[in-house]
Motif scaffolding. Structure first.
Motif, PDB file in Angstrom:
ATOM      1  N   LEU A  72     -14.961  -1.920   3.604  1.00 32.32           N
ATOM      2  CA  LEU A  72     -15.438  -2.579   2.210  1.00 32.32           C
ATOM      3  C   LEU A  72     -17.010  -2.820   1.835  1.00 32.32           C
ATOM      4  CD1 LEU A  72     -12.207  -2.014  -0.284  1.00 32.32           C
ATOM      5  CD2 LEU A  72     -13.522   0.407   0.444  1.00 32.32           C
ATOM      6  N   ALA A  73     -17.789  -2.918   1.791  1.00 35.54           N
ATOM      7  CA  ALA A  73     -18.907  -2.961   1.229  1.00 35.54           C
ATOM      8  C   ALA A  73     -19.062  -4.288   0.849  1.00 35.54           C
ATOM      9  CB  ALA A  73     -19.815  -2.350   1.070  1.00 35.54           C
ATOM     10  N   ARG A  74     -17.830  -4.485  -0.823  1.00 33.94           N
ATOM     11  CA  ARG A  74     -17.955  -5.357  -1.192  1.00 33.94           C
ATOM     12  C   ARG A  74     -16.683  -6.266  -1.065  1.00 33.94           C
ATOM     13  NH1 ARG A  74     -18.535  -3.715  -7.962  1.00 33.94           N
ATOM     14  NH2 ARG A  74     -17.969  -6.027  -8.197  1.00 33.94           N
ATOM     15  N   ASP A  75     -16.781  -7.177  -1.393  1.00 32.64           N
ATOM     16  CA  ASP A  75     -15.345  -7.991  -1.403  1.00 32.64           C
ATOM     17  C   ASP A  75     -14.362  -8.143  -2.556  1.00 32.64           C
ATOM     18  OD1 ASP A  75     -15.985  -9.831  -2.334  1.00 32.64           O
ATOM     19  OD2 ASP A  75     -16.447 -11.787  -0.470  1.00 32.64           O
ATOM     20  N   ALA A  76     -14.993  -8.129  -3.668  1.00 37.04           N
ATOM     21  CA  ALA A  76     -14.504  -8.547  -5.261  1.00 37.04           C
ATOM     22  C   ALA A  76     -13.004  -7.595  -5.198  1.00 37.04           C
ATOM     23  CB  ALA A  76     -14.821  -7.937  -6.586  1.00 37.04           C
ATOM     24  N   PHE A  77     -12.013  -7.159  -5.838  1.00 40.09           N
ATOM     25  CA  PHE A  77     -11.302  -6.921  -6.201  1.00 40.09           C
ATOM     26  C   PHE A  77     -10.530  -8.025  -7.455  1.00 40.09           C
ATOM     27  CE2 PHE A  77     -11.058  -7.088  -1.543  1.00 40.09           C
ATOM     28  CZ  PHE A  77     -10.513  -5.740  -1.751  1.00 40.09           C
ATOM     29  N   VAL A  78      -9.743  -6.556  -8.215  1.00 40.31           N
ATOM     30  CA  VAL A  78      -8.759  -7.041  -8.981  1.00 40.31           C
ATOM     31  C   VAL A  78      -7.137  -7.062  -8.772  1.00 40.31           C
ATOM     32  CG1 VAL A  78      -7.470  -6.629 -11.629  1.00 40.31           C
ATOM     33  CG2 VAL A  78      -9.487  -6.047 -11.227  1.00 40.31           C
ATOM     34  N   ARG A  79      -6.191  -8.351  -8.544  1.00 40.66           N
ATOM     35  CA  ARG A  79      -5.150  -8.439  -7.937  1.00 40.66           C
ATOM     36  C   ARG A  79      -3.980  -8.644  -9.235  1.00 40.66           C
ATOM     37  NH1 ARG A  79      -5.676 -10.978  -2.721  1.00 40.66           N
ATOM     38  NH2 ARG A  79      -6.452  -9.444  -2.037  1.00 40.66           N
ATOM     39  N   VAL A  80      -3.410  -7.681  -9.198  1.00 40.23           N
ATOM     40  CA  VAL A  80      -1.843  -8.084  -9.830  1.00 40.23           C
ATOM     41  C   VAL A  80      -0.808  -8.207  -8.802  1.00 40.23           C
ATOM     42  CG1 VAL A  80      -0.687  -6.267 -11.409  1.00 40.23           C
ATOM     43  CG2 VAL A  80      -2.549  -6.802 -11.283  1.00 40.23           C
ATOM     44  N   GLU A  81      -0.145  -8.826  -9.207  1.00 36.50           N
ATOM     45  CA  GLU A  81       1.041  -9.534  -8.645  1.00 36.50           C
ATOM     46  C   GLU A  81       2.779  -8.875  -9.608  1.00 36.50           C
ATOM     47  OE1 GLU A  81       0.289 -13.378  -5.797  1.00 36.50           O
ATOM     48  OE2 GLU A  81      -0.557 -13.763  -7.463  1.00 36.50           O
ATOM     49  N   ARG A  82       3.533  -8.704  -8.700  1.00 42.13           N
ATOM     50  CA  ARG A  82       4.532  -8.511 -10.292  1.00 42.13           C
ATOM     51  C   ARG A  82       5.667  -8.777  -9.387  1.00 42.13           C
ATOM     52  NH1 ARG A  82       3.978  -2.527 -12.456  1.00 42.13           N
ATOM     53  NH2 ARG A  82       3.845  -2.293  -9.917  1.00 42.13           N
ATOM     54  N   ILE A  83       7.160  -8.978  -9.426  1.00 39.94           N
ATOM     55  CA  ILE A  83       8.205  -9.259  -8.959  1.00 39.94           C
ATOM     56  C   ILE A  83       9.581  -8.253  -9.629  1.00 39.94           C
ATOM     57  CG2 ILE A  83       7.840 -11.431  -7.669  1.00 39.94           C
ATOM     58  CD1 ILE A  83       9.894 -12.648 -11.028  1.00 39.94           C
ATOM     59  N   ARG A  84      10.264  -7.861  -9.193  1.00 39.63           N
ATOM     60  CA  ARG A  84      11.642  -6.695  -9.472  1.00 39.63           C
ATOM     61  C   ARG A  84      12.844  -8.228  -9.556  1.00 39.63           C
ATOM     62  NH1 ARG A  84      12.447  -1.940 -10.803  1.00 39.63           N
ATOM     63  NH2 ARG A  84      10.461  -1.313 -10.091  1.00 39.63           N
ATOM     64  N   GLU A  85      13.065  -7.967 -10.481  1.00 39.03           N
ATOM     65  CA  GLU A  85      14.494  -9.014 -10.912  1.00 39.03           C
ATOM     66  C   GLU A  85      15.502  -8.326 -11.163  1.00 39.03           C
ATOM     67  OE1 GLU A  85      12.651 -13.268 -12.060  1.00 39.03           O
ATOM     68  OE2 GLU A  85      12.483 -11.314 -13.609  1.00 39.03           O
ATOM     69  N   LEU A  86      17.316  -8.928 -10.439  1.00 35.04           N
ATOM     70  CA  LEU A  86      18.019  -7.726 -11.052  1.00 35.04           C
ATOM     71  C   LEU A  86      18.294  -8.100 -12.753  1.00 35.04           C
ATOM     72  CD1 LEU A  86      20.813  -8.210  -8.112  1.00 35.04           C
ATOM     73  CD2 LEU A  86      18.978  -5.859  -8.553  1.00 35.04           C
ATOM     74  N   VAL A  87      18.910  -7.451 -13.683  1.00 41.01           N
ATOM     75  CA  VAL A  87      19.431  -7.519 -14.874  1.00 41.01           C
ATOM     76  C   VAL A  87      20.385  -8.950 -14.755  1.00 41.01           C
ATOM     77  CG1 VAL A  87      19.494  -6.902 -17.292  1.00 41.01           C
ATOM     78  CG2 VAL A  87      18.089  -5.749 -16.081  1.00 41.01           C
ATOM     79  N   SER A  88      21.304  -8.821 -14.077  1.00 41.06           N
ATOM     80  CA  SER A  88      22.420  -9.377 -14.387  1.00 41.06           C
ATOM     81  C   SER A  88      22.105 -11.094 -14.076  1.00 41.06           C
ATOM     82  CB  SER A  88      23.614  -8.977 -13.248  1.00 41.06           C
ATOM     83  OG  SER A  88      23.197  -8.608 -12.014  1.00 41.06           O
ATOM     84  N   ASP A  89      21.499 -10.983 -12.835  1.00 40.63           N
ATOM     85  CA  ASP A  89      21.243 -12.580 -12.294  1.00 40.63           C
ATOM     86  C   ASP A  89      19.885 -13.350 -12.585  1.00 40.63           C
ATOM     87  OD1 ASP A  89      21.448 -11.398 -10.171  1.00 40.63           O
ATOM     88  OD2 ASP A  89      22.745 -12.150  -9.129  1.00 40.63           O
ATOM     89  N   GLY A  90      19.179 -12.715 -12.743  1.00 39.91           N
ATOM     90  CA  GLY A  90      17.596 -12.735 -12.569  1.00 39.91           C
ATOM     91  C   GLY A  90      17.714 -12.530 -10.884  1.00 39.91           C
ATOM     92  N   THR A  91      18.349 -12.312  -9.709  1.00 34.87           N
ATOM     93  CA  THR A  91      17.965 -12.625  -8.634  1.00 34.87           C
ATOM     94  C   THR A  91      16.257 -11.106  -8.321  1.00 34.87           C
ATOM     95  OG1 THR A  91      19.610 -12.656  -7.670  1.00 34.87           O
ATOM     96  CG2 THR A  91      18.744 -12.141  -6.235  1.00 34.87           C
ATOM     97  N   VAL A  92      15.433 -12.259  -7.420  1.00 30.91           N
ATOM     98  CA  VAL A  92      14.536 -11.097  -7.666  1.00 30.91           C
ATOM     99  C   VAL A  92      14.488 -10.477  -6.066  1.00 30.91           C
ATOM    100  CG1 VAL A  92      12.037 -11.395  -7.067  1.00 30.91           C
ATOM    101  CG2 VAL A  92      13.121 -13.035  -8.079  1.00 30.91           C
ATOM    102  N   VAL A  93      14.101  -9.379  -6.032  1.00 29.22           N
ATOM    103  CA  VAL A  93      14.516  -8.198  -4.640  1.00 29.22           C
ATOM    104  C   VAL A  93      13.390  -7.758  -3.873  1.00 29.22           C
ATOM    105  CG1 VAL A  93      17.069  -7.899  -6.029  1.00 29.22           C
ATOM    106  CG2 VAL A  93      14.701  -6.175  -6.444  1.00 29.22           C
ATOM    107  N   SER A  94      12.217  -7.978  -5.292  1.00 33.56           N
ATOM    108  CA  SER A  94      11.023  -7.805  -4.357  1.00 33.56           C
ATOM    109  C   SER A  94       9.462  -8.549  -4.896  1.00 33.56           C
ATOM    110  CB  SER A  94      10.972  -5.661  -4.743  1.00 33.56           C
ATOM    111  OG  SER A  94      10.330  -5.676  -5.730  1.00 33.56           O
ATOM    112  N   TYR A  95       8.904  -8.169  -4.503  1.00 32.48           N
ATOM    113  CA  TYR A  95       6.928  -8.518  -4.722  1.00 32.48           C
ATOM    114  C   TYR A  95       6.320  -7.905  -4.202  1.00 32.48           C
ATOM    115  CZ  TYR A  95       2.844 -11.271  -4.106  1.00 32.48           C
ATOM    116  OH  TYR A  95       1.604 -12.148  -4.122  1.00 32.48           O
ATOM    117  N   GLU A  96       5.587  -7.760  -5.524  1.00 28.45           N
ATOM    118  CA  GLU A  96       4.084  -6.654  -5.071  1.00 28.45           C
ATOM    119  C   GLU A  96       2.920  -7.330  -5.281  1.00 28.45           C
ATOM    120  OE1 GLU A  96       3.041  -2.730  -7.519  1.00 28.45           O
ATOM    121  OE2 GLU A  96       4.655  -2.258  -6.406  1.00 28.45           O
ATOM    122  N   ARG A  97       2.283  -6.960  -4.502  1.00 29.05           N
ATOM    123  CA  ARG A  97       0.843  -7.230  -4.615  1.00 29.05           C
ATOM    124  C   ARG A  97      -0.163  -6.303  -4.538  1.00 29.05           C
ATOM    125  NH1 ARG A  97       0.639 -11.108  -0.883  1.00 29.05           N
ATOM    126  NH2 ARG A  97      -1.133  -9.852   0.708  1.00 29.05           N
TER     127      ARG A  97
END
Length: 235
Positions: free
Chosen positions: A115-140
């Protein structure tokens, strides 16, 4: 002449619409075969055929003796592009939480993507188990800084999925590439995932592009191998 849909096709379409509009949320167990058969006035064999179609579409996963669980989380699988989908395999209810939405500059990623430009909008999210809050994934996700997407750091992602936001911004994936592997997480990733540095996670790196070759989305996902499996969908 347009053919009349078979019974199981009609049922799968109704359930797919309910899943995609949020009536059945990611990780939720669907009603059992007996209840679905009663609802639609069909045999359990017909219900099983409908559930099999939903499974092939990547909307649910069905396990013998446990039932069918929703996989869809706002990101409809694009079978035409043949992505490998990450599917929760244990049927546990999960929730997605947005950690950060910000504009950023990333010269290394721009060079990697050509890409010619180095600008981005970055969104970071995690997925957690409802039962105990364990984080099972991270997405950028790294998105092009279009006007609709540049508003995200101010207004947040909101109830829309990223897929819906990209479509609203006029971005439609036409082709791309995906790499799949595994690696130990670094210190920052370990903090976000609430794990120890060096713990092993599955990693997928997916780049979607529009028909003209422009960037739609670049996504890096870290997935706990204890809770996910990867399925390659080709169509």
């Amino acid at each position: 002449m347009i053919g009349v849909p078979l019974k199981h096709e009609r049922i799968s379409r109704i359930l797919a619409r309910e899943i995609q509009d949020g009536s059945h949320r990611s990780g939720e167990r669907l009603p059992g075969e007996h209840l679905l058969a009663q609802r639609f006035g069909v045999s359990r064999t017909t219900v099983r055929a409908a559930l099999a179609e939903l499974s092939e579409q990547g909307l649910i996963t069905t396990r013998t003796g446990k039932g069918s669980y929703v996989l869809f989380d706002g990101r409809p699988p694009d079978d035409r592009l043949g992505w490998a989908r990450a599917s929760a395999v244990r049927g546990a209810a999960t929730t997605v939480r947005t950690l950060a939405v910000r504009e950023t500059h990333d010269g290394a990623l721009a060079a990697e993507l050509g890409l010619a430009r180095d600008a981005f909008v970055r969104v970071e999210r995690i997925r957690e188990l409802v039962s105990d809050g364990t984080v099972v994934s991270y997405e950028r996700s790294s998105l092009p800084p279009l006007p609709v997407l540049r508003e995200l750091p101010v207004c947040g992602v909101g109830p829309e999925s990223l897929t819906e936001l990209l479509l609203r911004a006029g971005l439609r994936p036409d082709h791309g590439e995906q790499r799949i592997g595994g690696r130990p997480v670094d210190v920052r990733e370990a903090e976000l995932l609430r794990r120890a540095p060096g713990d092993w996670f599955l990693e997928t790196r997916r780049t979607s592009r529009a028909a003209d070759g422009s960037l739609v989305e670049h996504v890096v996902s870290l997935l706990d191998p204890e809770h996910f499996q990867l399925t390659l969908a080709c169509g």
